[in-house]
Design a protein around this motif. Structure first.
Motif, PDB file in Angstrom:
ATOM      1  N   ARG A 190       0.762  -1.252  -0.193  1.00 44.43           N
ATOM      2  CA  ARG A 190       0.091   0.106  -0.027  1.00 44.43           C
ATOM      3  C   ARG A 190       0.972   1.429  -0.058  1.00 44.43           C
ATOM      4  O   ARG A 190       2.307   1.026   0.193  1.00 44.43           O
ATOM      5  CB  ARG A 190      -0.949  -0.065   1.132  1.00 44.43           C
ATOM      6  CG  ARG A 190      -0.140   0.055   2.585  1.00 44.43           C
ATOM      7  CD  ARG A 190      -1.535  -0.075   3.534  1.00 44.43           C
ATOM      8  NE  ARG A 190      -1.994  -1.607   3.362  1.00 44.43           N
ATOM      9  CZ  ARG A 190      -3.212  -1.470   3.613  1.00 44.43           C
ATOM     10  NH1 ARG A 190      -4.043  -0.746   3.930  1.00 44.43           N
ATOM     11  NH2 ARG A 190      -3.676  -2.875   3.329  1.00 44.43           N
ATOM     12  N   THR A 191       0.174   2.325  -0.199  1.00 46.93           N
ATOM     13  CA  THR A 191       0.759   3.786  -0.152  1.00 46.93           C
ATOM     14  C   THR A 191       0.379   4.556   0.828  1.00 46.93           C
ATOM     15  O   THR A 191      -1.000   4.856   0.705  1.00 46.93           O
ATOM     16  CB  THR A 191       0.738   4.200  -1.590  1.00 46.93           C
ATOM     17  OG1 THR A 191       1.417   3.116  -2.428  1.00 46.93           O
ATOM     18  CG2 THR A 191       1.590   5.426  -1.652  1.00 46.93           C
ATOM     19  N   TRP A 192       0.822   5.234   1.528  1.00 46.21           N
ATOM     20  CA  TRP A 192       0.372   6.122   2.521  1.00 46.21           C
ATOM     21  C   TRP A 192       0.425   7.422   1.879  1.00 46.21           C
ATOM     22  O   TRP A 192       1.913   8.013   1.888  1.00 46.21           O
ATOM     23  CB  TRP A 192       0.704   6.151   3.896  1.00 46.21           C
ATOM     24  CG  TRP A 192       0.297   4.837   4.742  1.00 46.21           C
ATOM     25  CD1 TRP A 192      -1.104   4.569   4.829  1.00 46.21           C
ATOM     26  CD2 TRP A 192       1.017   3.763   5.044  1.00 46.21           C
ATOM     27  NE1 TRP A 192      -0.990   3.476   5.405  1.00 46.21           N
ATOM     28  CE2 TRP A 192       0.063   2.921   5.602  1.00 46.21           C
ATOM     29  CE3 TRP A 192       2.256   3.322   5.240  1.00 46.21           C
ATOM     30  CZ2 TRP A 192       0.578   1.549   5.968  1.00 46.21           C
ATOM     31  CZ3 TRP A 192       2.834   2.125   5.596  1.00 46.21           C
ATOM     32  CH2 TRP A 192       1.889   1.146   6.081  1.00 46.21           C
ATOM     33  N   ALA A 210       2.527  14.272   0.086  1.00 45.87           N
ATOM     34  CA  ALA A 210       3.706  13.637   0.220  1.00 45.87           C
ATOM     35  C   ALA A 210       3.042  12.111   0.262  1.00 45.87           C
ATOM     36  O   ALA A 210       2.205  11.694   0.511  1.00 45.87           O
ATOM     37  CB  ALA A 210       4.230  13.773   1.471  1.00 45.87           C
ATOM     38  N   CYS A 211       3.981  11.190  -0.493  1.00 41.92           N
ATOM     39  CA  CYS A 211       3.848   9.760  -0.823  1.00 41.92           C
ATOM     40  C   CYS A 211       4.930   8.952  -0.038  1.00 41.92           C
ATOM     41  O   CYS A 211       6.134   9.220  -0.152  1.00 41.92           O
ATOM     42  CB  CYS A 211       3.767   9.424  -2.254  1.00 41.92           C
ATOM     43  SG  CYS A 211       3.940   7.750  -2.804  1.00 41.92           S
ATOM     44  N   LEU A 212       4.377   7.974   0.783  1.00 40.27           N
ATOM     45  CA  LEU A 212       5.506   7.209   1.482  1.00 40.27           C
ATOM     46  C   LEU A 212       4.876   5.628   1.264  1.00 40.27           C
ATOM     47  O   LEU A 212       4.017   5.253   1.395  1.00 40.27           O
ATOM     48  CB  LEU A 212       5.362   7.630   3.045  1.00 40.27           C
ATOM     49  CG  LEU A 212       6.378   6.924   3.892  1.00 40.27           C
ATOM     50  CD1 LEU A 212       6.397   7.730   5.354  1.00 40.27           C
ATOM     51  CD2 LEU A 212       6.058   5.287   4.291  1.00 40.27           C
ATOM     52  N   TYR A 271      -8.060  10.120   5.646  1.00 41.79           N
ATOM     53  CA  TYR A 271      -6.502  10.182   5.882  1.00 41.79           C
ATOM     54  C   TYR A 271      -6.438   9.977   7.376  1.00 41.79           C
ATOM     55  O   TYR A 271      -7.038  10.335   8.335  1.00 41.79           O
ATOM     56  CB  TYR A 271      -6.088  11.756   5.652  1.00 41.79           C
ATOM     57  CG  TYR A 271      -5.836  12.035   4.155  1.00 41.79           C
ATOM     58  CD1 TYR A 271      -4.613  11.783   3.686  1.00 41.79           C
ATOM     59  CD2 TYR A 271      -7.156  12.495   3.611  1.00 41.79           C
ATOM     60  CE1 TYR A 271      -4.788  11.935   2.210  1.00 41.79           C
ATOM     61  CE2 TYR A 271      -6.961  12.792   2.117  1.00 41.79           C
ATOM     62  CZ  TYR A 271      -5.815  12.607   1.325  1.00 41.79           C
ATOM     63  OH  TYR A 271      -5.422  12.993   0.207  1.00 41.79           O
ATOM     64  N   GLY A 272      -5.484   9.197   7.367  1.00 44.02           N
ATOM     65  CA  GLY A 272      -5.018   8.615   9.143  1.00 44.02           C
ATOM     66  C   GLY A 272      -3.674   8.540   9.065  1.00 44.02           C
ATOM     67  O   GLY A 272      -3.178   8.418  10.663  1.00 44.02           O
ATOM     68  N   PHE A 273      -2.635   8.386   8.456  1.00 43.07           N
ATOM     69  CA  PHE A 273      -1.323   8.093   8.878  1.00 43.07           C
ATOM     70  C   PHE A 273      -0.699   9.094   9.741  1.00 43.07           C
ATOM     71  O   PHE A 273      -0.132   8.513  10.772  1.00 43.07           O
ATOM     72  CB  PHE A 273      -0.431   8.241   7.396  1.00 43.07           C
ATOM     73  CG  PHE A 273       0.952   7.896   7.707  1.00 43.07           C
ATOM     74  CD1 PHE A 273       1.335   6.456   7.671  1.00 43.07           C
ATOM     75  CD2 PHE A 273       1.903   8.879   7.943  1.00 43.07           C
ATOM     76  CE1 PHE A 273       2.591   5.915   8.031  1.00 43.07           C
ATOM     77  CE2 PHE A 273       3.291   8.386   8.168  1.00 43.07           C
ATOM     78  CZ  PHE A 273       3.609   7.083   8.448  1.00 43.07           C
TER      79      PHE A 273
END
Length: 392
Positions: A47-49, A89-91, A281-283
């Protein structure tokens, strides 16, 4: 698997929230015996956060891509936001997993057990008996971060945000703009609810393309796959591509019941309302909770449950979700109105739980009053019925 008879803290689940707490305890040199149990025996890039950021944070070095431009579109309009204060931003999950597990492995008293399925917990007055397949131990505190914390049942929510996506590599001659995210593209409604396309251009030829749907009940994997194929065909046309990996997920939005805490058990993660109800959104919220919970444990206290949202935020989210659930065909118009009325940074601040009064007032003024006043009325009526039921 070698386990002690007794542990200070047991963490159930080694996903985003479970690893976050274990990592914070490891970095704090916890004077506690901590054991985290994860059913998976290995981690993948599954997955991607993504999140809006406005400065340095604990994961700045792990961010693989940032954008200052994000776009919205429906059948009749397209517009772009250009952030000044905020970037998007992508993590990648695999980078997060590796980062957290490396810190945990370096901590002598924090342990992560992969391939360890937990069968159940029995809470007593002094501890919790945690039982697995062929093992058991007692813990002073248990923090349950698993999506299946409600005995395997799906949580009840106002809406479900479901997505299915593919990371693809395009032909070199078919490159796309790498500097703008399609945050909510091709917004529309159909018989299944509200849907849109989400595209992250990781490079000119590498894209993460996800179809996303808001619906009252979870839809099947086959249905999501059909949505994704339709969106890919419309977005890419005849462009040839190679699928590198896939990802999918389901986020409950507006939980009707959030398990929180007993004397020995604390619930965290999605099932405890870790994501913002109106956005998904939750990260960053999960990381803030993990830091606060670890600090409490390191100072000799009991674990902290995720913080409750501010009253005005709860009310706004509840009204908005109810309005979308009641009339999904109007959702594209609602989101486009918000995107037109708010500046890029006001939009990002709202998505990051940093909204200001001017931003909130502009958001409210963007929405048509009649359907939202009706939604507010229905929310008030529901609360009155709930209060009457409690009193009786």
């Amino acid at each position: 698997m070698q386990l002690p008879d007794i542990a200070d803290v047991v963490i159930l689940g080694g996903g985003c929230a479970g690893l976050a707490l274990a990592r914070c305890l490891a970095e704090g040199n916890a004077p506690l015996d901590v054991h985290a149990f994860e059913a998976r025996d290995h981690y993948e890039d599954d997955r991607t956060w993504c999140f809006f950021e406005d400065g340095e944070h604990a994961f700045s070095a792990l961010v693989s891509k940032r954008w200052r431009t994000w776009r919205f579109s429906d059948a009749g309009c397209s517009l772009s936001h250009h952030g000044q204060r905020f970037t998007y931003a992508c993590l990648r999950s695999i980078d997060y997993y590796r980062h957290c597990t490396a810190l945990i492995q370096a901590a002598p008293r924090v342990h992560l057990h992969g391939g360890a399925k937990v069968l159940g917990c029995i809470e007593g007055s002094e501890d919790v008996l945690v039982e697995g397949e062929g093992w058991q131990l007692r813990a002073r505190y248990v923090i349950d971060t698993r999506p299946s914390a409600l005995n395997g049942r799906l949580p009840e929510s106002v809406l479900w945000q479901q997505f299915r996506g593919v990371e693809i590599e395009l032909d070199a001659s078919a490159g796309r703009d790498p500097d703008a995210v399609e945050l909510m593209a091709r917004m529309r409604a159909d018989a299944g609810g509200f849907r849109f396309l989400y595209v992250l251009p990781l490079s000119r030829t590498r894209l993460l393309v996800e179809t996303t749907r808001f619906a009252a009940q979870p839809v099947s994997a086959d249905s999501l796959q059909a949505d994704l194929k339709e969106d890919l065909d419309a977005y890419l046309g005849s462009t040839r591509f190679e699928v590198v990996r896939t990802e999918q997920g389901a986020i409950p939005m507006g939980l009707k019941f959030k398990p929180r805490q007993t004397a020995r058990m604390t619930y965290a993660g999605q099932v405890a309302g870790a994501v913002r109800p109106s956005t998904g959104y939750g990260f960053r919220r999960i990381q803030s909770w993990a830091h606060a919970c670890a600090t409490a444990l390191l100072e000799g206290g009991m674990p902290l449950a995720p913080a409750q949202d501010l009253l005005h935020r709860c009310a706004m989210d509840a009204i908005f979700l109810e309005a979308v659930a009641n009339a999904p065909h109007r959702a594209p118009n609602y989101f486009m109105r918000i995107a037109k009325q708010l500046t890029a940074d006001q939009f990002a601040a709202f998505m990051s739980d940093q909204e200001t009064l001017p931003g909130v007032l502009r958001l409210i003024s963007a929405l048509p009053p009649v359907p939202f006043l009706r939604s507010a009325g229905r929310q008030c009526a529901a609360q009155l019925r709930l209060s009457d039921g409690v009193r009786s």
